[in-house]
Design a protein around this motif. Sequence first.
Motif, short mmCIF file in Angstrom:
data_model
loop_
_atom_site.label_atom_id
_atom_site.label_comp_id
_atom_site.label_asym_id
_atom_site.label_seq_id
_atom_site.Cartn_x
_atom_site.Cartn_y
_atom_site.Cartn_z
N ASN A 32 16.31 -38.56 33.35
CA ASN A 32 17.32 -39.26 34.14
C ASN A 32 18.13 -40.17 33.22
O ASN A 32 18.29 -41.35 33.47
CB ASN A 32 16.64 -40.08 35.23
N GLY A 35 21.14 -42.01 34.62
CA GLY A 35 20.83 -43.01 35.63
C GLY A 35 21.55 -42.71 36.94
O GLY A 35 22.58 -42.05 36.98
N ILE A 36 20.99 -43.20 38.02
CA ILE A 36 21.59 -43.00 39.34
C ILE A 36 21.71 -44.36 40.00
O ILE A 36 20.74 -45.07 40.16
CB ILE A 36 20.71 -42.08 40.21
N LEU A 37 22.90 -44.70 40.37
CA LEU A 37 23.14 -45.95 41.08
C LEU A 37 22.81 -45.71 42.55
O LEU A 37 23.52 -45.02 43.24
CB LEU A 37 24.59 -46.38 40.91
N GLU A 38 21.74 -46.34 43.01
CA GLU A 38 21.21 -45.97 44.30
C GLU A 38 21.83 -46.72 45.47
O GLU A 38 21.55 -46.43 46.61
CB GLU A 38 19.69 -46.19 44.31
N ASN A 184 12.21 -53.44 36.39
CA ASN A 184 12.28 -52.22 37.20
C ASN A 184 13.34 -52.26 38.29
O ASN A 184 14.01 -51.27 38.56
CB ASN A 184 10.91 -51.93 37.82
N ASP A 185 13.49 -53.42 38.95
CA ASP A 185 14.45 -53.47 40.05
C ASP A 185 15.89 -53.45 39.57
O ASP A 185 16.82 -53.28 40.36
CB ASP A 185 14.20 -54.68 40.94
N ARG A 187 16.82 -51.34 36.94
CA ARG A 187 17.09 -50.04 36.31
C ARG A 187 18.03 -49.14 37.11
O ARG A 187 18.87 -48.45 36.50
CB ARG A 187 15.76 -49.31 36.06
N PRO A 188 17.97 -49.11 38.45
CA PRO A 188 18.89 -48.21 39.17
C PRO A 188 20.36 -48.55 38.99
O PRO A 188 21.22 -47.71 39.27
CB PRO A 188 18.47 -48.38 40.64
N PHE A 189 20.66 -49.75 38.49
CA PHE A 189 22.05 -50.16 38.34
C PHE A 189 22.58 -49.91 36.93
O PHE A 189 23.70 -50.30 36.61
CB PHE A 189 22.20 -51.64 38.69
N LYS A 191 23.75 -47.36 33.94
CA LYS A 191 24.30 -46.03 33.78
C LYS A 191 24.81 -45.84 32.36
O LYS A 191 25.05 -46.79 31.62
CB LYS A 191 25.45 -45.80 34.76
N ARG A 412 18.29 -42.58 50.43
CA ARG A 412 17.79 -43.95 50.36
C ARG A 412 17.97 -44.66 51.69
O ARG A 412 17.11 -45.43 52.13
CB ARG A 412 18.51 -44.73 49.26
#
Length: 439
Positions: A32, A35-38, A184-185, A187-189, A191, A412
Amino acid sequence: MKREVMWPRLVANKFLRKTLGSNNFVTDFPGNIEGILEIPSSDQTSPRPKTIFNHRNDVHKVFVSTWNVGGIAPHDALNIEDLLDTCNNSCDIYVIGFQEIVPLRASNVLGSEKSKISMKWNSLIRGALNKKIHSREHEQNNHLQDSVKNAKNGKSIESSIPQEFQCIISKQMVGIMISVWVRNDLRPFIKHPSVSCVGCGIMSCLGNKGAVSVRFQLHGTNLCFVCSHLASGGREGDEKYRNSDVAEIFSRTSFPRGPLLDLPRKILDHDQVIFLGDLNYRISLPEATTRLLTYREEWNALQENDQLRMELRDGQIFQGWQEGIIKFAPTYKYYPNSDSYYGCLEGIKGEKRRAPAWCDRVIWYGVGLKQHEYSRSELKLSDHRPVKAIFTAEVGVTQTLKGFQRFFLSDRFERITSHFELSDSTDEILCKGRSSLQM
């Protein structure tokens, strides 16, 4: 036979300045990389004009450190908690840079990278950053049983242990290494992580000197970190070689433009840049004067003659860059495992004298960065002391109407709504465990 074929190819690639792909780095998330912006963010799926729904600025704490370890491999018992300052501070992003993680002999400069050493450093970093959560898990004695079970099933033991921080980028070029870790919180942001290596050493191209640069996008802000090892030398005029190395790094470092060709390519095109490393700038004073002022802890007098300070103030190569106030002793050159500067002990014949200097530095460029701490660590493994800095980085978060539409149609959103119950009698939405929905 295979080794005989590999060596000429490796040497040719290094002399021809052939670079590896921008995605050729170590990460905890190899499947990944982009990255994926969730949650709703900048709408980059279409070049059409965007309808801005909301815009705000978030502030994140960034820890940066640099350490020339002098080619000495870390031992298992090495405690780097002081280096990472985990007891006193908790940051969102950790950027750790090293120089000379391997000795700079010909076999290391011309041969393939010794990844075993970088893996060892990353293991120490992982352990220090995740010590608190590991301690909690150890008390409950649950994660060990899960690890053994997963290991029997062919899964990584390390990846099965809960991690508060994980590595998004780690890259080595000969002795230069940079490793980036995020909470960790967050990481989704993140890219578009990528790397770029520039060798400025032997023949102006080999990696015994140069820089490893990493970049990524956090929300809507492009961050770049440059870990560098510049030309050495304490003679008058040697600072010109260091300036030349910096110019080469700025010129030759290049990142991919991304799928929409809207990402910055060059270092100075990024919103926020932090330059760290063994920059090797010295103090332009006689050695005896430098030693005397160091002994007296007259840091201001030394800084007035510091080559990097003069370059930041009057030069061209670092125009617009900033450095925090130095309130610590010069970080070079020490006897290893000692508090004594090189050349100050009597009775040692034949050793080269080295005046104390602030070789190890952290400087920054761009809007939205604010430095809160600039200090050194007292780890004595090598002839350098580590330097560390803590910043706050203000990043822009842009949310679009189309982004919210995608969010409410996403998996999500379904996962979030699965935590709700609908009361038949009152038609009220009742949340299990939380009183409000945060996005």
